[in-house]
Write a protein that holds these residues in place. Structure first.
Motif, PDB file in Angstrom:
ATOM      1  N   GLY A  28      45.282  58.785  37.506  1.00  0.00           N
ATOM      2  CA  GLY A  28      44.438  59.510  38.449  1.00  0.00           C
ATOM      3  C   GLY A  28      42.987  59.612  38.029  1.00  0.00           C
ATOM      4  N   GLU A  29      42.567  58.735  37.134  1.00  0.00           N
ATOM      5  CA  GLU A  29      41.194  58.806  36.641  1.00  0.00           C
ATOM      6  C   GLU A  29      40.238  57.964  37.483  1.00  0.00           C
ATOM      7  OE1 GLU A  29      40.990  58.530  32.264  1.00  0.00           O
ATOM      8  OE2 GLU A  29      43.171  58.358  32.359  1.00  0.00           O
ATOM      9  N   GLY A  30      40.744  57.396  38.574  1.00  0.00           N
ATOM     10  CA  GLY A  30      39.870  56.629  39.452  1.00  0.00           C
ATOM     11  C   GLY A  30      39.745  55.179  39.050  1.00  0.00           C
ATOM     12  N   GLU A  31      38.669  54.550  39.507  1.00  0.00           N
ATOM     13  CA  GLU A  31      38.466  53.126  39.264  1.00  0.00           C
ATOM     14  C   GLU A  31      37.949  52.884  37.850  1.00  0.00           C
ATOM     15  OE1 GLU A  31      36.287  49.420  41.631  1.00  0.00           O
ATOM     16  OE2 GLU A  31      35.951  51.489  42.201  1.00  0.00           O
ATOM     17  N   LEU A  32      38.239  51.705  37.320  1.00  0.00           N
ATOM     18  CA  LEU A  32      37.719  51.318  36.012  1.00  0.00           C
ATOM     19  C   LEU A  32      36.199  51.303  36.034  1.00  0.00           C
ATOM     20  CD1 LEU A  32      39.928  48.290  34.910  1.00  0.00           C
ATOM     21  CD2 LEU A  32      39.936  50.554  33.903  1.00  0.00           C
ATOM     22  N   ASP A  62      34.461  47.820  31.908  1.00  0.00           N
ATOM     23  CA  ASP A  62      35.878  47.533  31.702  1.00  0.00           C
ATOM     24  C   ASP A  62      36.381  46.524  32.729  1.00  0.00           C
ATOM     25  OD1 ASP A  62      36.125  49.157  29.525  1.00  0.00           O
ATOM     26  OD2 ASP A  62      36.861  50.890  30.636  1.00  0.00           O
ATOM     27  N   ARG A  63      35.914  46.671  33.957  1.00  0.00           N
ATOM     28  CA  ARG A  63      36.309  45.719  34.994  1.00  0.00           C
ATOM     29  C   ARG A  63      35.762  44.327  34.672  1.00  0.00           C
ATOM     30  NH1 ARG A  63      35.418  46.307  41.555  1.00  0.00           N
ATOM     31  NH2 ARG A  63      35.737  44.113  42.053  1.00  0.00           N
ATOM     32  N   GLY A  64      34.515  44.268  34.206  1.00  0.00           N
ATOM     33  CA  GLY A  64      33.935  42.986  33.823  1.00  0.00           C
ATOM     34  C   GLY A  64      34.679  42.356  32.659  1.00  0.00           C
ATOM     35  N   ASP A  65      35.125  43.187  31.724  1.00  0.00           N
ATOM     36  CA  ASP A  65      35.898  42.714  30.574  1.00  0.00           C
ATOM     37  C   ASP A  65      37.231  42.117  31.029  1.00  0.00           C
ATOM     38  OD1 ASP A  65      36.363  42.295  27.846  1.00  0.00           O
ATOM     39  OD2 ASP A  65      37.495  44.157  27.692  1.00  0.00           O
ATOM     40  N   LEU A  66      37.873  42.784  31.989  1.00  0.00           N
ATOM     41  CA  LEU A  66      39.144  42.296  32.528  1.00  0.00           C
ATOM     42  C   LEU A  66      38.949  40.961  33.246  1.00  0.00           C
ATOM     43  CD1 LEU A  66      42.142  42.595  33.265  1.00  0.00           C
ATOM     44  CD2 LEU A  66      41.444  44.040  35.189  1.00  0.00           C
ATOM     45  N   GLU A  67      37.924  40.878  34.070  1.00  0.00           N
ATOM     46  CA  GLU A  67      37.676  39.646  34.825  1.00  0.00           C
ATOM     47  C   GLU A  67      37.292  38.497  33.898  1.00  0.00           C
ATOM     48  OE1 GLU A  67      34.789  41.130  37.613  1.00  0.00           O
ATOM     49  OE2 GLU A  67      36.318  41.511  39.155  1.00  0.00           O
ATOM     50  N   ASN A  68      36.570  38.804  32.820  1.00  0.00           N
ATOM     51  CA  ASN A  68      36.225  37.769  31.838  1.00  0.00           C
ATOM     52  C   ASN A  68      37.475  37.254  31.139  1.00  0.00           C
ATOM     53  OD1 ASN A  68      34.280  36.242  30.153  1.00  0.00           O
ATOM     54  ND2 ASN A  68      35.050  37.567  28.524  1.00  0.00           N
ATOM     55  N   GLN A  69      38.400  38.175  30.815  1.00  0.00           N
ATOM     56  CA  GLN A  69      39.648  37.774  30.172  1.00  0.00           C
ATOM     57  C   GLN A  69      40.490  36.912  31.112  1.00  0.00           C
ATOM     58  OE1 GLN A  69      40.403  38.294  26.931  1.00  0.00           O
ATOM     59  NE2 GLN A  69      42.120  36.914  27.318  1.00  0.00           N
ATOM     60  N   MET A  70      40.460  37.221  32.394  1.00  0.00           N
ATOM     61  CA  MET A  70      41.161  36.400  33.386  1.00  0.00           C
ATOM     62  C   MET A  70      40.637  34.969  33.343  1.00  0.00           C
ATOM     63  SD  MET A  70      41.135  39.079  36.583  1.00  0.00           S
ATOM     64  CE  MET A  70      41.585  37.808  37.790  1.00  0.00           C
ATOM     65  N   HIS A  71      39.320  34.834  33.308  1.00  0.00           N
ATOM     66  CA  HIS A  71      38.698  33.507  33.284  1.00  0.00           C
ATOM     67  C   HIS A  71      39.099  32.736  32.025  1.00  0.00           C
ATOM     68  CE1 HIS A  71      35.676  30.362  33.762  1.00  0.00           C
ATOM     69  NE2 HIS A  71      35.278  30.611  32.529  1.00  0.00           N
ATOM     70  N   ILE A  72      39.089  33.408  30.875  1.00  0.00           N
ATOM     71  CA  ILE A  72      39.436  32.751  29.615  1.00  0.00           C
ATOM     72  C   ILE A  72      40.881  32.271  29.637  1.00  0.00           C
ATOM     73  CG2 ILE A  72      39.767  33.114  27.139  1.00  0.00           C
ATOM     74  CD1 ILE A  72      37.430  35.123  27.260  1.00  0.00           C
ATOM     75  N   ALA A  73      41.806  33.146  30.072  1.00  0.00           N
ATOM     76  CA  ALA A  73      43.232  32.786  30.089  1.00  0.00           C
ATOM     77  C   ALA A  73      43.491  31.612  31.035  1.00  0.00           C
ATOM     78  CB  ALA A  73      44.064  33.992  30.503  1.00  0.00           C
ATOM     79  N   GLU A  74      42.873  31.641  32.206  1.00  0.00           N
ATOM     80  CA  GLU A  74      43.086  30.557  33.165  1.00  0.00           C
ATOM     81  C   GLU A  74      42.512  29.240  32.657  1.00  0.00           C
ATOM     82  OE1 GLU A  74      44.060  28.552  36.865  1.00  0.00           O
ATOM     83  OE2 GLU A  74      44.936  29.982  35.448  1.00  0.00           O
ATOM     84  N   GLN A  75      41.377  29.300  31.971  1.00  0.00           N
ATOM     85  CA  GLN A  75      40.809  28.086  31.404  1.00  0.00           C
ATOM     86  C   GLN A  75      41.714  27.500  30.324  1.00  0.00           C
ATOM     87  OE1 GLN A  75      38.535  27.218  33.881  1.00  0.00           O
ATOM     88  NE2 GLN A  75      37.626  26.212  32.112  1.00  0.00           N
ATOM     89  N   ARG A 120      46.538  48.399  30.586  1.00  0.00           N
ATOM     90  CA  ARG A 120      45.583  49.490  30.388  1.00  0.00           C
ATOM     91  C   ARG A 120      44.959  49.909  31.716  1.00  0.00           C
ATOM     92  NH1 ARG A 120      40.009  49.612  29.421  1.00  0.00           N
ATOM     93  NH2 ARG A 120      39.282  51.425  28.230  1.00  0.00           N
ATOM     94  N   ALA A 121      44.574  48.921  32.531  1.00  0.00           N
ATOM     95  CA  ALA A 121      43.976  49.229  33.833  1.00  0.00           C
ATOM     96  C   ALA A 121      44.979  49.921  34.744  1.00  0.00           C
ATOM     97  CB  ALA A 121      43.465  47.942  34.490  1.00  0.00           C
ATOM     98  N   LEU A 181      42.316  44.061  40.500  1.00  0.00           N
ATOM     99  CA  LEU A 181      43.499  44.423  39.729  1.00  0.00           C
ATOM    100  C   LEU A 181      44.715  43.638  40.200  1.00  0.00           C
ATOM    101  CD1 LEU A 181      44.405  46.199  37.438  1.00  0.00           C
ATOM    102  CD2 LEU A 181      44.749  48.071  39.063  1.00  0.00           C
ATOM    103  N   HIS A 182      44.817  43.458  41.519  1.00  0.00           N
ATOM    104  CA  HIS A 182      45.883  42.629  42.100  1.00  0.00           C
ATOM    105  C   HIS A 182      45.771  41.193  41.582  1.00  0.00           C
ATOM    106  CE1 HIS A 182      46.799  39.603  45.245  1.00  0.00           C
ATOM    107  NE2 HIS A 182      47.916  40.264  45.364  1.00  0.00           N
ATOM    108  N   ASN A 183      44.548  40.663  41.575  1.00  0.00           N
ATOM    109  CA  ASN A 183      44.335  39.286  41.126  1.00  0.00           C
ATOM    110  C   ASN A 183      44.663  39.117  39.641  1.00  0.00           C
ATOM    111  OD1 ASN A 183      43.484  38.620  43.683  1.00  0.00           O
ATOM    112  ND2 ASN A 183      41.302  38.709  43.202  1.00  0.00           N
TER     113      ASN A 183
END
Length: 273
Positions: free
Chosen positions: A240-244, A248-261, A232-233, A179-181
């Motif tokens: 207080g619902e805990g970790e994604l 959802d976490r995989g979706d976020l990390e995939n979006q990170m990769h797309i944006a950086e590319q 959203r994350a 989430l920090h990344n």
């Protein structure tokens, strides 16, 4: 023997407030450097804030123009409504067009549409067109600057939340680092996007500008997708619902990769090094 930073091509004095540090690089060019003492980030060549893909001379012209025309831009912004508080009309935040009829290519509005017949019109009409063009790019430049400020608050909140969870033994730093990344990458991508607007403003019309605007629009779309997923994350964690969930976490990390590319592709094609 002391050497003045201004007398050596590999040395540059940090522009940070009251910072005495001198930065040394092997290749003295327009590049991003960060001071190890005050953390100031700047362009080594011109000592302005780092501005890729825009070159030093162009960003200097742009900042001067923004300073000269600031009163005009502020007046128009103050007298222009960008949100209807009465009817809740849905519209595109970029061009204020009706969202229902906007179509799937909704980032088409990030491209300024030149008037091909303007050279044949009166000087007054040309002056209005020049102002219209400047305000088009300036408003988008400012919008992304404001988004950066808001997202900096989200980043700080995420940092504090991670620290709190680690202190309460609710996972390790590694468990929450994704989430920090994501928030850090969002700022990096939006910062680049902000500086694409001065670049586009001074570009001459033609196939190369069309390609640039296409890549700019693609980057913008992916950044807004990433922004939504980070928000959203963050809201999920604060609720207080805990970790994604893993998906959802995989979706976020995939979006990170797309944006950086998208960001890297644009810089590779249009940033002169």
């Amino acid at each position: 023997m002391s050497v003045s930073p201004t007398s050596h091509f590999q040395l540059q004095l940090c522009p940070g407030a009251d910072c005495p540090m001198v930065i040394k690089v092997q290749e003295p060019r327009a590049r991003r450097v960060q001071c190890s003492r005050c953390s100031e980030v700047f362009c080594f060549k011109c000592r302005q804030m780092y501005h890729a893909p825009t070159d030093c001379a162009t960003i200097r012209k742009w900042l001067t123009k923004c300073a000269d025309d600031s009163e005009t831009a502020n007046y128009i912004s103050a007298h222009t409504k960008d949100q209807c508080s009465k009817c809740k009309h849905d519209f595109c935040w970029m061009c204020l067009g009706d969202w229902k009829t906007h179509g799937s290519e909704y980032y088409e509005c990030s491209r300024y549409k030149e008037n091909p017949d303007i050279v044949n019109q009166s000087q007054q009409a040309q002056a209005r067109e020049a102002l219209k063009k400047y305000l088009f790019y300036f408003e988008r430049w400012e919008n992304h600057n404001k988004s950066l400020q808001l997202e900096a608050q989200t980043y700080q909140r995420i940092q504090e939340k991670i620290q709190e969870r680690v202190m309460n033994n609710l996972g390790t730093w590694i468990d929450w680092q994704y989430l920090h990344n994501a928030a850090k990458l969002l700022a990096k991508c939006r910062y680049t996007l902000q500086y694409t607007y001065p670049y586009a403003y001074y570009m001459e019309s033609g196939p190369r500008k069309k390609l640039f605007e296409y890549q700019q629009a693609q980057l913008e779309a992916e950044i807004e997708n990433l922004s939504w997923k980070v928000e959203r994350a963050d809201s999920y964690e604060r609720g207080g619902e805990g970790e994604l969930s893993a998906s959802d976490r995989g979706d976020l990390e995939n979006q990170m990769h797309i944006a950086e590319q998208r960001r890297r592709t644009l810089l590779k094609d249009f940033h002169d090094t």
